[in-house]
Design an enzyme around this catalytic site. Structure first.
Site, mmCIF file in Angstrom:
data_model
loop_
_atom_site.group_PDB
_atom_site.id
_atom_site.type_symbol
_atom_site.label_atom_id
_atom_site.label_comp_id
_atom_site.label_asym_id
_atom_site.label_seq_id
_atom_site.Cartn_x
_atom_site.Cartn_y
_atom_site.Cartn_z
ATOM 1 N N ASN A 61 0.836 -1.210 0.000
ATOM 2 C CA ASN A 61 0.000 0.000 0.000
ATOM 3 C C ASN A 61 0.865 1.253 0.000
ATOM 4 O O ASN A 61 1.912 1.311 0.638
ATOM 5 C CB ASN A 61 -1.019 -0.007 1.150
ATOM 6 C CG ASN A 61 -0.412 -0.211 2.515
ATOM 7 O OD1 ASN A 61 0.577 -0.908 2.662
ATOM 8 N ND2 ASN A 61 -1.006 0.382 3.522
ATOM 9 N N GLU A 74 -3.151 -4.508 -2.948
ATOM 10 C CA GLU A 74 -3.711 -5.408 -3.964
ATOM 11 C C GLU A 74 -3.840 -4.706 -5.307
ATOM 12 O O GLU A 74 -3.515 -5.253 -6.360
ATOM 13 C CB GLU A 74 -5.112 -5.896 -3.557
ATOM 14 C CG GLU A 74 -5.155 -6.709 -2.278
ATOM 15 C CD GLU A 74 -5.353 -5.861 -1.028
ATOM 16 O OE1 GLU A 74 -4.789 -4.748 -0.951
ATOM 17 O OE2 GLU A 74 -6.062 -6.313 -0.124
HETATM 18 N N1 THU Z 1 -5.159 -1.486 2.720
HETATM 19 C C1 THU Z 1 -4.634 -2.306 1.777
HETATM 20 O O1 THU Z 1 -3.560 -2.059 1.225
HETATM 21 N N2 THU Z 1 -5.323 -3.427 1.465
HETATM 22 C C2 THU Z 1 -6.484 -3.808 2.039
HETATM 23 O O2 THU Z 1 -7.028 -4.829 1.681
HETATM 24 C C3 THU Z 1 -7.073 -2.999 3.095
HETATM 25 C C4 THU Z 1 -6.410 -1.720 3.396
HETATM 26 C C5 THU Z 1 -4.413 -0.282 3.067
HETATM 27 C C6 THU Z 1 -5.028 1.017 2.657
HETATM 28 C C7 THU Z 1 -4.405 1.966 3.637
HETATM 29 O O3 THU Z 1 -3.142 2.358 3.166
HETATM 30 C C8 THU Z 1 -4.211 1.118 4.883
HETATM 31 O O4 THU Z 1 -4.254 -0.226 4.453
HETATM 32 C C9 THU Z 1 -5.266 1.358 5.944
HETATM 33 O O5 THU Z 1 -6.536 1.220 5.460
#
Ligand code: THU
Length: 156
Positions: A61, A74
């Site tokens: 992320n 993802e």
């Molecule tokens: N996040 C993801 O990368 N994947 C997920 O399936 C859920 C949430 C990230 C988005 C944000 O940067 C952090 O996790 C908190 O929501």
């Protein structure tokens, strides 16, 4: 009239029941959490997309001070596949996380937007994508198709 729809998934207590390749991808997804840029949530997510030829694409992320400009692990990985390997089919995706946003015993589960993007990837290749959700408690939840993660999806 009452209707019922069933989804299926498997929960494993540890990596031991999986193949060497699967274990390697799980460890890699966990390692990718280190490449997350998550100064705002402190929730680090790593994703590995495995392609039909055995190669893989990584994601983590990437947040932004203008919050909605950031992107989940993802989608970083899935969009990179679309941009760089659109000729190859996706076999599976492995997702791991590190942080306090969810309880240690809670199943790590992709957000709704990522599920919709996963579904698009699955529909465009006419082949189910297997999803491995790697819990912080060591449990692995395995879904054989995006349809089990996103029942009643838009556009299916
Ligand atoms: N996040 C993801 O990368 N994947 C997920 O399936 C859920 C949430 C990230 C988005 C944000 O940067 C952090 O996790 C908190 O929501």
């Amino acid at each position: 009239m009452q209707q019922t729809k069933t989804i299926q998934y498997q929960v494993l207590d540890s990596l031991q029941e999986l193949s060497v390749d699967e274990q390697k991808h799980i460890q890699n997804a966990q390692a990718q959490t280190q490449n997350a840029y998550a100064p705002y949530s402190n929730f680090k997510v790593g994703a590995i997309v495995v392609l039909e030829d055995g190669s893989h694409v990584i994601g983590s992320n990437q947040e932004n001070r203008a919050y909605p400009s950031g992107l989940c692990a993802e989608r970083v990985a899935l969009f990179a596949v679309g941009a760089q390997h659109s000729d190859k089919k996706i076999k599976s995706i492995y997702i791991a996380a590190k942080g306090d946003l969810i309880e240690k015993d809670e199943m790590l589960s992709p957000c709704g937007a990522c599920r919709q993007v996963l579904l698009e990837s699955q529909l465009r290749q006419y082949l189910p994508i297997k999803i491995y959700l790697i819990g912080m408690n060591g449990k692995i939840s395995i879904f054989d198709s995006v349809h089990d993660l996103l029942p009643f999806a838009f556009g299916m």
